[in-house]
Design an enzyme around this catalytic site. Structure first.
Site, PDB file in Angstrom:
ATOM      1  N   ASP A 109       0.790  -1.236   0.000  1.00 25.38           N
ATOM      2  CA  ASP A 109       0.000   0.000   0.000  1.00 25.38           C
ATOM      3  C   ASP A 109       0.821   1.285   0.000  1.00 25.38           C
ATOM      4  O   ASP A 109       0.247   2.381  -0.034  1.00 25.38           O
ATOM      5  CB  ASP A 109      -0.964  -0.005   1.198  1.00 25.38           C
ATOM      6  N   HIS A 124       6.637  -7.786  -0.920  1.00 28.16           N
ATOM      7  CA  HIS A 124       5.631  -8.250  -1.887  1.00 28.16           C
ATOM      8  C   HIS A 124       5.308  -7.181  -2.919  1.00 28.16           C
ATOM      9  O   HIS A 124       4.228  -7.178  -3.500  1.00 28.16           O
ATOM     10  CB  HIS A 124       4.348  -8.685  -1.162  1.00 28.16           C
ATOM     11  N   SER A 201       0.109 -12.072  10.337  1.00 29.80           N
ATOM     12  CA  SER A 201      -0.242 -13.414  10.813  1.00 29.80           C
ATOM     13  C   SER A 201       0.952 -14.356  10.677  1.00 29.80           C
ATOM     14  O   SER A 201       0.910 -15.479  11.165  1.00 29.80           O
ATOM     15  CB  SER A 201      -1.430 -13.963  10.011  1.00 29.80           C
TER      16      SER A 201
HETATM   17  P1  NAD Z   1      -2.810 -11.197   7.379  1.00 31.39           P
HETATM   18  O1  NAD Z   1      -4.114 -10.661   6.925  1.00 31.39           O
HETATM   19  O2  NAD Z   1      -2.510 -12.625   7.126  1.00 31.39           O
HETATM   20  O3  NAD Z   1      -2.660 -10.955   8.959  1.00 31.39           O
HETATM   21  C1  NAD Z   1      -2.846  -9.704   9.562  1.00 31.39           C
HETATM   22  C2  NAD Z   1      -2.620  -9.844  11.063  1.00 31.39           C
HETATM   23  O4  NAD Z   1      -2.684  -8.562  11.650  1.00 31.39           O
HETATM   24  C3  NAD Z   1      -3.676 -10.719  11.735  1.00 31.39           C
HETATM   25  O5  NAD Z   1      -3.022 -11.576  12.664  1.00 31.39           O
HETATM   26  C4  NAD Z   1      -4.561  -9.695  12.450  1.00 31.39           C
HETATM   27  O6  NAD Z   1      -5.134 -10.188  13.624  1.00 31.39           O
HETATM   28  C5  NAD Z   1      -3.568  -8.596  12.760  1.00 31.39           C
HETATM   29  N1  NAD Z   1      -4.142  -7.255  12.871  1.00 31.39           N
HETATM   30  C6  NAD Z   1      -5.177  -6.711  12.182  1.00 31.39           C
HETATM   31  N2  NAD Z   1      -5.339  -5.411  12.519  1.00 31.39           N
HETATM   32  C7  NAD Z   1      -4.391  -5.138  13.455  1.00 31.39           C
HETATM   33  C8  NAD Z   1      -4.031  -3.963  14.172  1.00 31.39           C
HETATM   34  N3  NAD Z   1      -4.680  -2.805  14.030  1.00 31.39           N
HETATM   35  N4  NAD Z   1      -2.978  -4.048  15.022  1.00 31.39           N
HETATM   36  C9  NAD Z   1      -2.298  -5.203  15.197  1.00 31.39           C
HETATM   37  N5  NAD Z   1      -2.599  -6.349  14.542  1.00 31.39           N
HETATM   38  C10 NAD Z   1      -3.618  -6.304  13.668  1.00 31.39           C
HETATM   39  O7  NAD Z   1      -1.702 -10.234   6.790  1.00 31.39           O
HETATM   40  P2  NAD Z   1      -0.191 -10.543   6.393  1.00 31.39           P
HETATM   41  O8  NAD Z   1       0.436 -11.371   7.443  1.00 31.39           O
HETATM   42  O9  NAD Z   1       0.410  -9.242   6.030  1.00 31.39           O
HETATM   43  O10 NAD Z   1      -0.310 -11.431   5.093  1.00 31.39           O
HETATM   44  C11 NAD Z   1      -1.236 -11.101   4.064  1.00 31.39           C
HETATM   45  C12 NAD Z   1      -0.661 -10.866   2.697  1.00 31.39           C
HETATM   46  O11 NAD Z   1      -1.600 -10.023   2.024  1.00 31.39           O
HETATM   47  C13 NAD Z   1       0.620 -10.130   2.687  1.00 31.39           C
HETATM   48  O12 NAD Z   1       1.447 -10.847   1.868  1.00 31.39           O
HETATM   49  C14 NAD Z   1       0.332  -8.750   2.064  1.00 31.39           C
HETATM   50  O13 NAD Z   1       1.157  -8.595   0.929  1.00 31.39           O
HETATM   51  C15 NAD Z   1      -1.055  -8.818   1.537  1.00 31.39           C
HETATM   52  N6  NAD Z   1      -1.965  -7.706   1.977  1.00 31.39           N
HETATM   53  C16 NAD Z   1      -1.522  -6.435   1.983  1.00 31.39           C
HETATM   54  C17 NAD Z   1      -2.347  -5.410   2.404  1.00 31.39           C
HETATM   55  C18 NAD Z   1      -1.800  -4.015   2.413  1.00 31.39           C
HETATM   56  O14 NAD Z   1      -0.922  -3.700   1.617  1.00 31.39           O
HETATM   57  N7  NAD Z   1      -2.266  -3.162   3.316  1.00 31.39           N
HETATM   58  C19 NAD Z   1      -3.649  -5.682   2.814  1.00 31.39           C
HETATM   59  C20 NAD Z   1      -4.093  -7.023   2.774  1.00 31.39           C
HETATM   60  C21 NAD Z   1      -3.233  -8.025   2.362  1.00 31.39           C
END
Ligand code: NAD
Length: 263
Positions: A109, A124, A201
């Site tokens: 993002d 990524h 996660s």
């Molecule tokens: P994930 O969705 O697998 O896990 C997110 C984790 O963050 C979860 O354990 C959740 O409980 C926790 N979480 C959510 N809100 C929170 C907060 N405010 N404070 C603390 N913890 C919080 O995400 P991931 O591990 O990054 O893997 C997902 C993949 O998807 C990544 O490879 C990423 O590239 C992509 N992704 C990116 C975005 C982005 O760029 N913002 C958004 C969604 C997915």
């Protein structure tokens, strides 16, 4: 929890080389949903997950079909308009204090860079860029009028260096991590004495192997800041978990680090 914030601040105040690993959780407070948290995109809509596994294949088979799909069904619409939140800004402050040396993020993002962090490794990829798979050049996406190129000129965007079809810099499922970023990220994990893992996660590999490689070195402190426990918590790869929101916890840690540095 106050005790864990204090412990983390103490480690950061005296460390030589801190590195942050971040995931979608750090951006949920900016309004971007994560994938696997309780309100995650894939938890609510598993069909989206299925589609995500097909898009890289589509580019390889036909860049034209990939660009048609990408322009007609923009997966990450609006993401580049979002704004950083206090969690992102706390990491900027830690870098400005000379404590945090790099952020390795899974997020696409661009919010760490937008907040002002200087050394950000987009593990990524980054939605704000296009990338050439042949010569590895990257370009800001705004340098290309994608709709004009595709619909009026009836072409796909091409690399200005080697002429190969460009794709988004975003690393899709099934796509290898770009070698430059993979190497630099691994090196950061080898150099750090404190690793702060925020909002992930820790289930997507090879990113999730970075904490394991850091843990192999004696004395490295690994702290998770996450809304829920992860496999790193369960397998005791992290020394401890500060459970809660990154936008609330990271600023508290930084505030305390500043106080400790003044003492
Ligand atoms: P994930 O969705 O697998 O896990 C997110 C984790 O963050 C979860 O354990 C959740 O409980 C926790 N979480 C959510 N809100 C929170 C907060 N405010 N404070 C603390 N913890 C919080 O995400 P991931 O591990 O990054 O893997 C997902 C993949 O998807 C990544 O490879 C990423 O590239 C992509 N992704 C990116 C975005 C982005 O760029 N913002 C958004 C969604 C997915």
């Amino acid at each position: 929890m106050e005790n864990l914030i204090e412990r983390t601040a103490q480690h950061l105040a005296k460390c030589q080389y801190a590195v942050a690993l971040t995931g979608a959780g750090i951006s949920t407070e900016s309004g971007i949903p994560d994938y696997r948290g309780p309100k995650g995109v894939w938890v609510k809509n598993p069909e989206e997950e299925r589609k995500a596994y097909q898009i890289y294949d589509l580019f390889q088979k036909s860049p034209e079909a990939y660009w048609q799909e990408s322009l007609e069904n923009p997966r990450f619409k609006g993401m580049l308009k979002m704004k950083p939140n206090p969690g992102h800004y706390a990491l900027v402050e830690l870098e400005e204090m000379g404590i945090l040396k790099a952020i390795v993020t899974q997020n696409i993002d661009n919010l760490h860079a937008k907040a002002g962090s200087r050394r950000v490794l987009d593990y990524h990829g980054n939605l704000a860029k296009l990338r050439c798979e042949s010569c590895h050049s990257r370009y800001p996406v705004e340098e290309f009028d994608l709709k004009k190129i595709f619909y009026q000129e009836r072409k796909v965007p091409l690399c200005r260096n080697c002429g190969y079809p460009l794709k988004s810099d975003v690393v899709y499922f099934g796509e290898p991590i770009p070698q430059d970023i993979a190497t630099l990220s691994w090196e950061e994990a080898q150099k750090c004495d404190v690793m702060l893992i925020c909002g992930t996660s820790a289930t997507v590999y090879p990113f999730a192997s970075l904490p394991f490689s850091a843990k192999n070195r004696p004395g490295v402190i690994i702290v998770e800041v996450n809304a829920e426990p992860t496999p790193l918590t369960q397998d005791k790869i992290s020394d401890y978990l500060i459970q809660g929101k990154t936008g609330e916890i990271l600023p508290q840690i930084v505030k305390r680090v500043k106080e400790l540095k003044k003492e």
